[in-house]
Design an enzyme around this catalytic site. Structure first.
Site: not given
Ligand SMILES: *[C@@H]1O[C@H](CO)[C@@H](O)[C@H](O)[C@H]1NC(C)=O
Ligand SMILES: *[C@@H]1O[C@H](CO)[C@@H](O)[C@H](O)[C@H]1NC(C)=O
Length: 269
Positions: A133, A138
């Site tokens: 990933e 974020e």
């Protein structure tokens, strides 16, 4: 002395390799509606193991094209058994290596969790996070000047591991304006940039098994040698903010900005 100058010269050449990238895909979000040749909607209240508290819909009140931007718009509303709705889309195209750019304006507000990230298209090395990933951006909406970049890999949960920038303070409210979030991913490393400033590198030129559980890999650089696709979303609450309690509809009324806008995505190889 000659060697010394040669090194400086070589460094300049490497740095200008940017000029060798060729655009292979783009979405400028200029049409009337989301291009479904490029995107799938994620629907429902899924929680993804991280106990997020939003329900994703494909209604234009949650996700739409507006003024040449993709808008993900979090709503405070009862929906199914949920208090919040939002949007999340997954790319239908995928690439191995390249430069990936997203020009975005972040939301701002307690326990909003916007993300610009990439997931493996085929999960060749097994379930999360064995196949990898790549989290380009974020953010915790409580702190819109701070975000982090992370890669996850190493084995299937609970044998996974990660390499992360950790929270970086860019001393600039990223919900006030558009900024360029980018990675450059090659067989040796993934470099992370904000507004073309390089702030973090993840080395992938190594055996990436976590050392725990079964080893899903046979070579250096796995699982980051496979095609990955885009994911764009704004989640709400969840274990990213600790064990809870999570934001209530009453607290959410004070969110300064409950939308994330994406101006464009570009892929170069
Ligand atoms: C939105 O989702 C519903 C429920 O799955 C589906 O019936 C509808 O076709 C979808 N609309 C779009 C534009 O994808
Ligand atoms: C929705 O909000 C109410 C009021 O704050 C709260 O009591 C309830 O637990 C919330 N529901 C969910 C599913 O989070």
């Amino acid at each position: 002395m000659i060697y010394f100058f040669w090194f400086i010269f070589a460094a300049v050449i490497v740095d200008s390799s940017y000029a060798d990238w060729h655009l292979v895909w783009q979405d400028e979000f200029d049409g009337e509606e989301l291009n479904l040749n490029y995107w799938n909607y994620q629907l429902g209240g899924i929680n993804f193991g991280s106990h997020e508290i939003e329900y994703y819909t494909n209604r234009t009140k949650n996700i739409r094209i507006e003024n040449g931007h993709l808008v993900i718009d979090v709503q405070i509303e009862k929906y199914d058994s949920y208090n919040f709705t939002s949007g999340r889309i997954h790319g239908k195209q995928a690439w191995t290596y390249g430069r990936f750019e997203a020009r975005a304006c972040l939301p701002s507000g307690h326990q909003l969790w916007p993300a610009i990230w990439m997931m493996p298209h085929h999960s060749k090395y097994g379930g999360w996070a064995a196949s990898g990933e790549i989290d380009i951006m974020e953010n915790k909406g409580d702190h819109p000047a701070i975000f982090e970049s992370t890669i996850h890999y190493g084995g299937k949960r609970p044998y996974n591991t990660h390499t992360a920038s950790g929270p970086r303070n860019f001393h600039n409210d990223l919900s006030k304006d558009f900024h360029l979030y980018a990675i450059e991913w090659d067989p040796k490393e993934i470099r992370f940039f904000l507004d073309n400033n390089h702030f973090f590198t993840a080395n992938i030129d190594r055996m990436m098994w976590s050392g725990k559980g079964p080893n899903p890999y046979t070579r250096k650089g796995q699982p980051f040698d496979q095609p990955f696709h885009w994911i764009l979303n704004v989640a709400i609450g969840g274990t990213y903010f600790g064990p809870g309690p999570y934001v209530t509809p009453e607290q959410a009324k004070y969110w300064p900005k409950s939308t994330m806008e994406i101006d464009y995505l570009l892929v170069y190889q």
